[in-house]
Design an enzyme around this catalytic site. Structure first.
Site, short mmCIF file in Angstrom:
data_model
loop_
_atom_site.label_atom_id
_atom_site.label_comp_id
_atom_site.label_asym_id
_atom_site.label_seq_id
_atom_site.Cartn_x
_atom_site.Cartn_y
_atom_site.Cartn_z
N CYS A 73 0.98 -1.01 -0.07
CA CYS A 73 -0.16 -0.18 -0.10
C CYS A 73 0.89 1.29 -0.06
CB CYS A 73 -1.17 -0.05 1.20
SG CYS A 73 -2.03 1.55 1.31
N CYS A 222 -4.93 6.60 -3.56
CA CYS A 222 -4.35 5.23 -3.65
C CYS A 222 -3.20 5.30 -4.18
CB CYS A 222 -5.15 4.28 -4.38
SG CYS A 222 -4.54 2.57 -4.56
#
Length: 277
Positions: A73, A222
């Site tokens: 991530c 993101c």
């Protein structure tokens, strides 16, 4: 259980020091579902856990809000870097973090002796269909047409730690993101599901990205998705090798250097406290 809540361009996370806890087999899925719930707990997009590592300075274990584990991530990694640096777990301006997507190199930039921005070597990613994975006989899955409900989309996919699919649009349409994003995410084409990034190219050094995130839903930002958007945009000749990427939650800088990808941006501590678990 002591925690910090942090955010990177609107992508928020709960971070804990798990080096000496009693979670069996590092299975934090149930804990993530509980503490990331926005009605019954602190609420976040994901859970970051610090672990010791034999191959790097520290390990990042990451779970999505739905309890699924993810290999990487990008925004989470910046928040993780701030957490371990500010808590003196790793007190170096350059250090390595082990993830399921490999070892990531971190460089923190200080301003008046405080952490300002964080630069992450995101690696290379992969355009190979078998790596994503995507159910296709083609070596790469670029500019392919798929039918979703009543609409045909031209999509391009890659692995950037986790699967990402990029769709270029003339205008960002939030209704389309919420209508088609979850269907594309779980399309049978993607055997492990996919993140879905709707991308508007402004010019060769600026793009807008909105992401429907696998296991999370619509997110304000993101990092791996914004990185994938730049890689695919550059591959198709739409942008240069240095791009400012803006999501609803803020902006980061992506630089492509000798087949390596670097992400630069900030991470902010929101609060800290104790979790009842």
């Amino acid at each position: 259980m002591e925690f910090w809540k942090l955010q990177g361009i609107g992508n928020d996370f709960i971070a804990i020091d798990g080096r000496n806890d009693d979670i069996v087999n590092n299975n934090y899925g149930e804990l993530a579902k509980k503490v990331c719930h926005r009605r019954f707990s602190v609420g976040a997009d994901g859970l970051l856990v610090v672990k010791n590592s034999d191959v790097a300075d520290v390990e990042m274990v990451y779970y999505n809000a739905d309890g699924s584990r993810a290999s990487m991530c990008g925004n989470g990694l910046r928040c993780f870097a701030k957490f371990v640096y500010d808590n003196n777990i790793v007190k170096k301006e350059e250090f390595d973090v082990y993830t399921l997507d490999g070892i990531k190199k971190i460089k923190v930039n200080l301003k008046e002796n405080k952490l300002d921005t964080i630069k992450v070597n995101m690696g290379k990613g992969s355009l190979k269909s078998t790596d994503i994975p995507v159910n296709s006989e083609k070596e790469i899955f670029i500019n392919e047409n798929i039918q979703i409900l009543d609409k045909e989309f031209t999509v391009s996919s890659m692995l950037m730690g986790v699967p990402h699919t990029v769709i270029f649009v003339d205008n960002i349409n939030m209704e389309d993101i919420h209508k088609y994003g979850p269907i594309i995410e779980k399309s049978e084409i993607f055997s492990q599901n996919t993140n879905v990034n709707f991308v508007k190219v402004l010019n060769d050094s600026n793009i807008l990205v909105r992401t429907w995130e696998r296991g999370c839903g619509y997110t304000l930002g993101c990092g791996t998705g914004m990185t994938a958007a730049v890689i695919i945009s550059n591959y198709l000749g739409k942008v240069s090798k240095s791009v400012n990427v803006t999501s609803e939650g803020g902006s980061i800088k992506i630089d492509l250097v000798n087949d390596e990808v670097y992400m630069s941006g900030r991470a902010q501590k929101i609060c800290e406290g104790n979790l009842e678990v």
